[in-house]
Design a protein around this motif. Structure first.
Motif, PDB file in Angstrom:
ATOM      1  N   ALA A 307      70.286   7.102 -59.011  1.00  0.00           N
ATOM      2  CA  ALA A 307      70.635   8.516 -59.178  1.00  0.00           C
ATOM      3  C   ALA A 307      69.475   9.242 -59.846  1.00  0.00           C
ATOM      4  O   ALA A 307      68.939   8.781 -60.861  1.00  0.00           O
ATOM      5  CB  ALA A 307      71.900   8.658 -60.017  1.00  0.00           C
ATOM      6  N   VAL A 308      69.066  10.363 -59.269  1.00  0.00           N
ATOM      7  CA  VAL A 308      68.015  11.184 -59.864  1.00  0.00           C
ATOM      8  C   VAL A 308      68.478  11.686 -61.228  1.00  0.00           C
ATOM      9  O   VAL A 308      69.631  12.090 -61.398  1.00  0.00           O
ATOM     10  CB  VAL A 308      67.683  12.386 -58.938  1.00  0.00           C
ATOM     11  CG1 VAL A 308      66.848  13.425 -59.667  1.00  0.00           C
ATOM     12  CG2 VAL A 308      66.954  11.904 -57.700  1.00  0.00           C
ATOM     13  N   PHE A 316      62.763  12.493 -57.564  1.00  0.00           N
ATOM     14  CA  PHE A 316      62.682  11.842 -56.265  1.00  0.00           C
ATOM     15  C   PHE A 316      61.331  11.161 -56.086  1.00  0.00           C
ATOM     16  O   PHE A 316      61.255  10.008 -55.671  1.00  0.00           O
ATOM     17  CB  PHE A 316      62.894  12.867 -55.138  1.00  0.00           C
ATOM     18  CG  PHE A 316      64.341  13.093 -54.790  1.00  0.00           C
ATOM     19  CD1 PHE A 316      65.091  12.068 -54.225  1.00  0.00           C
ATOM     20  CD2 PHE A 316      64.946  14.305 -55.014  1.00  0.00           C
ATOM     21  CE1 PHE A 316      66.423  12.266 -53.887  1.00  0.00           C
ATOM     22  CE2 PHE A 316      66.277  14.514 -54.677  1.00  0.00           C
ATOM     23  CZ  PHE A 316      67.017  13.490 -54.123  1.00  0.00           C
ATOM     24  N   ALA A 317      60.254  11.875 -56.416  1.00  0.00           N
ATOM     25  CA  ALA A 317      58.909  11.327 -56.204  1.00  0.00           C
ATOM     26  C   ALA A 317      58.663  10.112 -57.100  1.00  0.00           C
ATOM     27  O   ALA A 317      58.166   9.070 -56.651  1.00  0.00           O
ATOM     28  CB  ALA A 317      57.864  12.401 -56.461  1.00  0.00           C
ATOM     29  N   GLY A 318      59.026  10.239 -58.402  1.00  0.00           N
ATOM     30  CA  GLY A 318      58.814   9.123 -59.327  1.00  0.00           C
ATOM     31  C   GLY A 318      59.663   7.920 -58.964  1.00  0.00           C
ATOM     32  O   GLY A 318      59.183   6.772 -58.993  1.00  0.00           O
ATOM     33  N   GLY A 319      60.929   8.163 -58.612  1.00  0.00           N
ATOM     34  CA  GLY A 319      61.805   7.065 -58.215  1.00  0.00           C
ATOM     35  C   GLY A 319      61.332   6.392 -56.945  1.00  0.00           C
ATOM     36  O   GLY A 319      61.427   5.165 -56.796  1.00  0.00           O
ATOM     37  N   LEU A 324      59.057   1.580 -53.985  1.00  0.00           N
ATOM     38  CA  LEU A 324      58.046   0.917 -53.142  1.00  0.00           C
ATOM     39  C   LEU A 324      57.530  -0.369 -53.779  1.00  0.00           C
ATOM     40  O   LEU A 324      56.982  -1.224 -53.085  1.00  0.00           O
ATOM     41  CB  LEU A 324      56.884   1.873 -52.853  1.00  0.00           C
ATOM     42  CG  LEU A 324      57.219   3.037 -51.912  1.00  0.00           C
ATOM     43  CD1 LEU A 324      56.079   4.041 -51.854  1.00  0.00           C
ATOM     44  CD2 LEU A 324      57.538   2.522 -50.522  1.00  0.00           C
ATOM     45  N   ARG A 325      57.713  -0.517 -55.083  1.00  0.00           N
ATOM     46  CA  ARG A 325      57.308  -1.755 -55.762  1.00  0.00           C
ATOM     47  C   ARG A 325      58.429  -2.783 -55.786  1.00  0.00           C
ATOM     48  O   ARG A 325      58.283  -3.854 -56.370  1.00  0.00           O
ATOM     49  CB  ARG A 325      56.832  -1.431 -57.187  1.00  0.00           C
ATOM     50  CG  ARG A 325      55.557  -0.607 -57.235  1.00  0.00           C
ATOM     51  CD  ARG A 325      54.971  -0.555 -58.632  1.00  0.00           C
ATOM     52  NE  ARG A 325      55.712   0.327 -59.526  1.00  0.00           N
ATOM     53  CZ  ARG A 325      55.468   1.628 -59.682  1.00  0.00           C
ATOM     54  NH1 ARG A 325      54.494   2.196 -58.989  1.00  0.00           N
ATOM     55  NH2 ARG A 325      56.172   2.353 -60.529  1.00  0.00           N
TER      56      ARG A 325
END
Length: 504
Positions: A307-308, A316-319, A324-325
């Motif tokens: 959840a943002v 959104f961008a940081g999450g 991706l990791r």
């Protein structure tokens, strides 16, 4: 020891004798049903003594039987719903019942309690529970509780439209809002600042999350509760309601292992439902599926959901960078809102991930120009984009009361159809709560970006050119489908104009 027969739970019908005390029977686990045309008294094996004592006390003569555990539980939930309906119909609480109840608000029902079985609660608590129950029963997506100058009102958003539920005295509205703040862990004393929270209610065995927003207005506070769905309400791909051709195209699209799939449309058009339906189609033990949403609207199985939380710095961008990791196979982004998120989503699609997301655009082809406006090179968009669906939810006219009428020549000319067409219009009856509409149908314009289309999209200058390309390929636009729904009398003229029949 006396034994009783077991009935086939798939063959029973919900039924009960007249003039029985339903709450009393529920308390003693004595239920009733019809099987092969005969009324039976159903008792559970675990509480058979209490049930039999009540059966004898009431001097009943119906044959006694057992049900398998799951069948008994389902019948029990139906009796709980009946009890609540009877409570509501017997007595709408008088205004005076609420005046002195503010001190009782601290004795709220815990989240684990079932609203239908809490019998000794204060009137204000019962009334708030009733609002939740009626909203769920009428399949409302939102509950609006508003304070005006001299009164307050409760409205439900049903099938995308707000419908008044009840008018109340202003002091009662204040108590209702205080009650909602308590169960949402918000500050009751704070009436000057907006507050956001979350709560969970349980009705007839079904848990339901609600997102709560409290906003101070000139005449007092107003509350909007968004009722968030559980995993059991996620429709399958075939249950979304799209036509067979579009559904088959979805199935082909979801076979890709990397790329980006977009669903577009305004708020309330069913985008999140469609994305979660896609995820359930893709889910398997071999795949790692992670989503980032604002908020998490479905508690979806087989999906790790984030959840943002902008207050905590989780955007959104940081999450998405963190996702991706986590070695994902499939990523679902609740919404591409900014340039940074769009760039990361495209990069993820390029590096072997299947990315699903939403955009706010009026039609499917506008998604390409919207992504291009964020600064992403057109060749990157066309090489990673697999397909775009623009969807809407259209209210259907109530089949019980809709009336036929003739489409005016002016409207016929604007819609591009022949004069003298017979269409239907809403009227209103008990079934549709006098709205004239009952239920919704999904429509969508969809195009897959295949190898033959990519070179054409690279050289197209604007959205209009892309639409002309897709029109020449036989793509059905939203406006075509809305007009078709009008002409076959599924919906009315006002509804297709509201949804966008006259848009390009």
């Amino acid at each position: 020891m006396i034994t009783f027969p077991f009935l086939d739970e798939t063959q029973i019908l919900f039924s009960y004798p007249e003039n029985i005390d339903v709450p009393l029977c529920i308390r003693h686990s004595l239920l009733f049903c019809t099987y092969e045309g005969k009324l039976y008294a159903i008792i559970p094996e675990a509480q058979r003594l209490a049930a039999l004592q009540l059966y004898n006390k009431l001097s009943l003569t119906y044959p006694i039987a057992h049900l398998p555990h799951s069948g008994y539980e389902n019948l029990y939930l139906k009796f709980l719903e009946l009890k609540t309906d009877l409570d509501i119909s017997k007595s709408a609480p008088s205004n005076n019942e609420f005046i002195d109840e503010e001190l009782s608000l601290v004795d709220f029902i815990k989240n684990s309690a079932d609203l239908l079985t809490s019998e000794e609660s204060a009137p204000i608590i019962k009334f708030v529970n009733t609002i939740f129950y009626q909203a769920i029963k009428r399949k409302a997506s939102d509950i609006h509780i508003e304070t005006h100058e001299k009164k307050g009102e409760v409205r439900f958003r049903i099938d995308g439209a707000l419908i008044k539920h009840i008018d109340l005295d202003k002091n009662i509205i204040d108590l209702i809002i205080s009650r909602i703040k308590v169960i949402s862990a918000l500050d009751i004393s704070e009436k000057r600042l907006p507050q956001d929270g979350r709560t969970q209610v349980k009705v007839a065995g079904k848990s339901l999350d609600a997102r709560v927003s409290v906003l101070p207005t000139y005449h007092g506070e107003r509350v909007v509760l968004r009722l968030l769905m559980q995993a059991t309400s996620i429709p399958s791909l075939r249950e979304l309601g799209f036509d067979e051709k579009t559904t088959s195209e979805f199935e082909e699209l979801l076979k890709f292992s990397h790329g980006i799939i977009l669903v577009t449309g305004p708020t309330g058009s069913g985008k999140s439902t469609t994305l979660h339906s896609f995820l359930q189609q893709l889910a398997s033990p071999e795949k790692n599926i992670i989503s980032i949403e604002d908020p998490v609207e479905y508690d979806a199985p087989h999906v790790s959901q984030i959840a943002v939380n902008t207050k905590a710095g989780l955007t959104f961008a940081g999450g998405l960078r963190s996702i991706l990791r986590q070695d994902p196979d499939i990523i679902m982004i609740g919404e591409i809102r900014d340039t940074e998120t769009a760039h990361i989503a495209i990069q993820a699609a390029m590096t072997g991930h299947l990315v699903l997301s939403t955009l706010h655009t009026n039609n499917a082809t506008a998604a390409l120009t919207r992504l291009a406006d964020t600064g992403i090179d057109k060749f990157l968009i066309t090489s990673t984009l697999l397909g775009v669906l623009a969807q809407r939810l259209v209210r259907c006219l109530c089949p019980e009361c809709k009336e036929n009428t003739t489409l005016s020549d002016k409207d016929a000319d604007e819609l591009g159809v022949s004069h003298g067409q017979i269409i239907a219009q809403p009227k209103g009856c008990v079934k549709c709560h006098y709205t004239g509409y009952y239920g919704r149908v999904a429509i969508g314009e969809f195009f897959m970006v295949d190898d033959s289309l990519r070179p054409l999209l690279k050289i197209s200058e604007n959205d209009f050119e892309i639409r002309e390309i897709m029109k020449s390929r036989g793509m059905q636009f939203l406006s075509n489908q809305l007009i078709a729904l009008l002409l076959d009398r599924t919906t009315g003229l006002d509804e297709i104009i509201r949804v966008g029949a006259k848009e390009a």
